[in-house]
Design a protein around this motif. Structure first.
Motif: not given
Length: 245
Positions: A43-72
């Motif tokens: 949660d946001a509070k925990t991330l603040e307590l551990i001084h984690a920076p904002a997440k990079p602006d990458y899409p959030i992956v879902k399991a089914e997204d893996l079927t669109n690719y040849d490798g990982y």
């Protein structure tokens, strides 16, 4: 060429930095790469307590997204010799893909960040359980193209034959070094080359390569046979010894 996914979880940005170098390596040999990140479970509070920076602006992956690719290529920090809960939550969501065999015989690899030396290789071993259950083909970094960088003992660096890596420092303050980025770039390019051979569009090219290799071997065999026959028919000297050809 192969269409590849780089699936990451990054707490302090080290894995994200490695992912960018991996992506550049993949693209340098003509393949495409997309960086995706798994969902955060803290949660946001925990991330603040551990001084984690904002997440990079990458899409959030879902399991089914893996079927669109040849490798990982999976990137994540080490957590007590294994991958973190966020990656574990994602792998747990791939049960449907396992049941359908959707990932079977697709290539996969990984890169790892850890606070200090000592845990990256054992963390790597823990990932293989996920790979073998899906039938993924593990493609390690190896020494082939990265031997000089991996053998560098003049500079402290992460990474191993299992995959690229970085040391973050106990408090996460150490930045990813250029040497670590170089290893990630090499892993990206070498993984893409291997993945392209296994991609659905690869069989024709692979068949041509096999034919060329067979033809080359046959040509060498013909030369060897001709040389042997020439030696066998060489004239005898007056002393009874064979003339050296």
């Amino acid at each position: 060429m192969a269409k590849l996914a780089i699936v990451i979880y990054s707490t302090y940005g080290h894995v994200a930095a490695l992912a960018e170098s991996v992506k550049a390596g993949i693209e340098s040999v003509g393949s495409s790469a997309t960086i995706l990140q798994v969902a955060e479970t803290l949660d946001a509070k925990t991330l603040e307590l551990i001084h984690a920076p904002a997440k990079p602006d990458y899409p959030i992956v879902k399991a089914e997204d893996l079927t669109n690719y040849d490798g990982y290529l999976f990137g994540f920090p080490s957590r007590f010799g294994s991958f973190p809960a966020q990656i574990n939550a994602f792998t747990d969501s791939t049960g449907g893909l396992w049941a359908s065999g959707a990932l079977y015989h697709k290539p996969a690899g990984f890169f790892i960040s850890s606070g200090t030396p000592g845990s990256q290789e054992i963390t790597a071993r823990s990932v293989l359980n996920f790979f073998v259950h899906h039938g993924l083909i593990y493609v390690p970094l190896g020494f082939g193209k990265a031997g000089a960088q991996l053998s560098n003992i003049e500079e402290v660096h992460g990474g191993s034959v299992w995959g690229a890596g970085a040391f973050a420092g106990a408090d996460g303050s150490r930045a990813v070094s250029q040497l670590e980025k170089d290893l990630a770039h090499i892993q990206g390019s070498e993984f893409a080359i291997a993945a392209s051979k296994l991609a659905p569009s690869a069989p024709a090219a692979a068949s041509t390569a096999v034919k060329e290799a067979v033809a080359e071997t046959a040509a060498k065999a013909d030369v060897a046979t001709t040389t042997a026959a020439t030696k066998a028919e060489a004239p005898k000297s007056e002393s009874g010894c064979c003339t050296i050809v």
